[in-house]
Design a protein around this motif. Structure first.
Motif, mmCIF file in Angstrom:
data_model
loop_
_atom_site.group_PDB
_atom_site.id
_atom_site.type_symbol
_atom_site.label_atom_id
_atom_site.label_comp_id
_atom_site.label_asym_id
_atom_site.label_seq_id
_atom_site.Cartn_x
_atom_site.Cartn_y
_atom_site.Cartn_z
ATOM 1 N N GLN A 95 0.866 -1.171 0.000
ATOM 2 C CA GLN A 95 0.000 0.000 0.000
ATOM 3 C C GLN A 95 0.910 1.231 0.000
ATOM 4 O O GLN A 95 1.428 1.629 1.027
ATOM 5 C CB GLN A 95 -0.906 -0.005 1.232
ATOM 6 N N HIS A 96 1.119 1.795 -1.182
ATOM 7 C CA HIS A 96 2.053 2.911 -1.295
ATOM 8 C C HIS A 96 1.540 4.133 -0.527
ATOM 9 O O HIS A 96 0.343 4.417 -0.514
ATOM 10 C CB HIS A 96 2.275 3.264 -2.763
ATOM 11 N N GLN A 97 2.476 4.829 0.102
ATOM 12 C CA GLN A 97 2.131 5.977 0.932
ATOM 13 C C GLN A 97 2.798 7.228 0.362
ATOM 14 O O GLN A 97 3.993 7.472 0.564
ATOM 15 C CB GLN A 97 2.569 5.724 2.370
ATOM 16 N N THR A 98 2.022 7.996 -0.358
ATOM 17 C CA THR A 98 2.518 9.204 -0.998
ATOM 18 C C THR A 98 3.073 10.170 0.034
ATOM 19 O O THR A 98 2.436 10.448 1.055
ATOM 20 C CB THR A 98 1.394 9.881 -1.804
ATOM 21 N N GLY A 99 4.267 10.679 -0.234
ATOM 22 C CA GLY A 99 4.881 11.658 0.656
ATOM 23 C C GLY A 99 5.605 11.080 1.852
ATOM 24 O O GLY A 99 6.200 11.827 2.639
ATOM 25 N N SER A 100 5.588 9.766 2.030
ATOM 26 C CA SER A 100 6.274 9.166 3.176
ATOM 27 C C SER A 100 7.786 9.279 3.003
ATOM 28 O O SER A 100 8.310 9.148 1.897
ATOM 29 C CB SER A 100 5.872 7.699 3.330
ATOM 30 N N GLU A 101 8.496 9.540 4.097
ATOM 31 C CA GLU A 101 9.952 9.681 4.041
ATOM 32 C C GLU A 101 10.572 9.400 5.393
ATOM 33 O O GLU A 101 10.033 9.810 6.435
ATOM 34 C CB GLU A 101 10.349 11.082 3.577
ATOM 35 N N LEU A 102 11.675 8.702 5.385
ATOM 36 C CA LEU A 102 12.429 8.438 6.600
ATOM 37 C C LEU A 102 13.085 9.749 7.045
ATOM 38 O O LEU A 102 13.991 10.253 6.389
ATOM 39 C CB LEU A 102 13.476 7.357 6.336
#
Length: 416
Positions: A95-102
């Motif tokens: 489930q891709h999460q747009t804008g997610s970043e470590l």
């Protein structure tokens, strides 16, 4: 077994023997081996087809599993810089999460985690980037971790490798140059020839990616960066793979040996038939690749007997962009699948009961320990065993015909 010959296989030692029916009968009888010559008995003993009564092969297997899965000399860390992706492939389980970043906090925890782990007795370290598409965050996450881990490994005399599971669309000459001397490898996927691939793997409707990906395979390989080119196929597109082979061989690779092709059937297509057709086609593709200096493999032959999946190893973890950690990359990175989270000091904090459940999930079922091909798969992966009830059935769903097929594949790969 034929009318006059029996093919024997020792799955633990990976050895074959062709037996006359009378020899097979002698081995099958409980009474005596006296009809066999001492020379023949010695050969069969050497191959593991006659063993001493006091040898417990299951105990030997257990010890080797322990040695391989719990070794402290090797450490592997997977990092998901993001669960966002520039592609939207129909078969992707995530489930891709747009804008997610470590972000910076988790990055700091990862640095402290590396401080804890990259010391003696670790001798070899693999830093692998997954996702999502990791190259979306190459500058902000991947490079800082590569450089930080590199300094620790040089200081502590630890051999380090870097790996990316990537669609490679975002590879640039600058990225390739940066990674060139860092013992780096990529896994990159094509979904059939240009005609099929560009219908399912694209950054935007109407924009194909086949040519760019193939160009980037060459860019990386020519920089001495190893590339595993995973070719996802279905019964519907398997014939188009011939065009991929032609395009790859015509690409003008400086060193074809830097590319290895891995054939993988899309899991949603397993219900379709056509196995014999697929087998024949892949054999032909493999021959063409070998003639061009490119290695190829298929999944059933790639499963190491004892090393198994990286997720089976204690000294492996996948840290998600949000700080949760997992022991498997073949499941979506949801809270329900996580094993725990990365603490502020860089240690791994397991969720209640999960660590012990994970440890107990390997090669414990009676159906696996009594199976004639136990050394081939060792009961499958821990994750699957954690999810499936122990109901006495094979967790891999292998029937006798499938077991025979796995053995014959190994025979054909070795001798034909």
């Amino acid at each position: 077994m034929t009318d006059s010959r029996v093919l024997g296989y020792n799955a633990f030692r990976r050895r074959f023997v062709v037996l006359d029916e009378d020899v097979y009968a002698a081995l099958s009888e409980d009474s005596t081996l006296s009809r066999l010559s001492e020379e023949r008995i010695a050969e069969l003993r050497k191959g593991g087809f006659i063993i001493e009564d006091d040898l417990d092969e299951l105990d030997v297997l257990d010890n080797e599993i322990e040695k391989n899965n719990f070794s402290e000399s090797y450490y592997e860390l997977h990092v998901n810089p993001t669960l966002d992706c520039n592609f939207r492939c129909w078969y992707c389980y995530e489930q891709h999460q747009t804008g997610s970043e470590l972000g910076g906090e988790v990055l700091g925890r990862l640095r402290r985690h590396l401080d804890r782990k990259l010391t003696s007795p670790v001798e070899d370290f693999m830093l692998s980037f997954f996702g999502g598409e990791p190259l979306l965050k190459f500058d902000s996450v991947c490079k800082p971790l590569i450089e930080y881990a590199g300094k620790l490994c040089r200081r502590n005399d630890i051999a380090m490798r870097v790996h990316f599971t990537s669609n490679s669309y975002l590879v640039t000459p600058e990225i390739a140059e940066y990674l060139q001397d860092r013992h780096c490898s990529f896994q990159i996927t094509l979904d059939g020839s240009r005609e099929f691939h560009d219908k399912v793997r694209f950054p935007a409707p109407g924009q194909g990616s086949y040519d760019r990906i193939l160009s980037n395979v060459k860019l990386l390989a020519d920089r001495d960066i190893r590339v595993v080119l995973r070719i996802n196929y279905t019964l519907g597109n398997i014939e188009s793979v011939e065009k991929i082979i032609t395009d790859l061989l015509d690409a003008g690779l400086v060193n074809p040996g830097n590319v290895a092709v891995n054939f993988q059937r899309v899991w949603q297509d397993f219900h379709n038939k056509g196995n014999e057709k697929i087998k024949a086609l892949i054999a032909g593709y493999g021959k063409r690749l070998a003639e061009g200096g490119i290695f190829h493999s298929i999944p059933d032959l790639d499963n190491p007997r004892l090393g198994g999946c990286y997720g089976d190893r204690q000294n492996y973890v996948c840290v998600n962009y949000d700080g949760n950690f997992f022991k498997c990359t073949a499941r979506d990175f949801t809270p329900g699948n996580r094993c725990g989270h990365l603490a502020e000091d860089g240690s791994l904090l397991w969720d209640d009961g999960i660590e012990q459940e994970w440890k107990n999930a390997k090669f414990k079922r009676e159906v696996c320990r009594s199976c004639r091909i136990a050394p081939i798969c060792l009961g499958g992966c821990r994750r699957k065993n954690m999810e499936m009830p122990d109901n006495g059935e094979c967790p891999m769903s292998y029937d006798d015909a499938r077991k025979d097929e796995l053995i014959l594949q190994r025979f054909e790969a070795q001798f034909m």
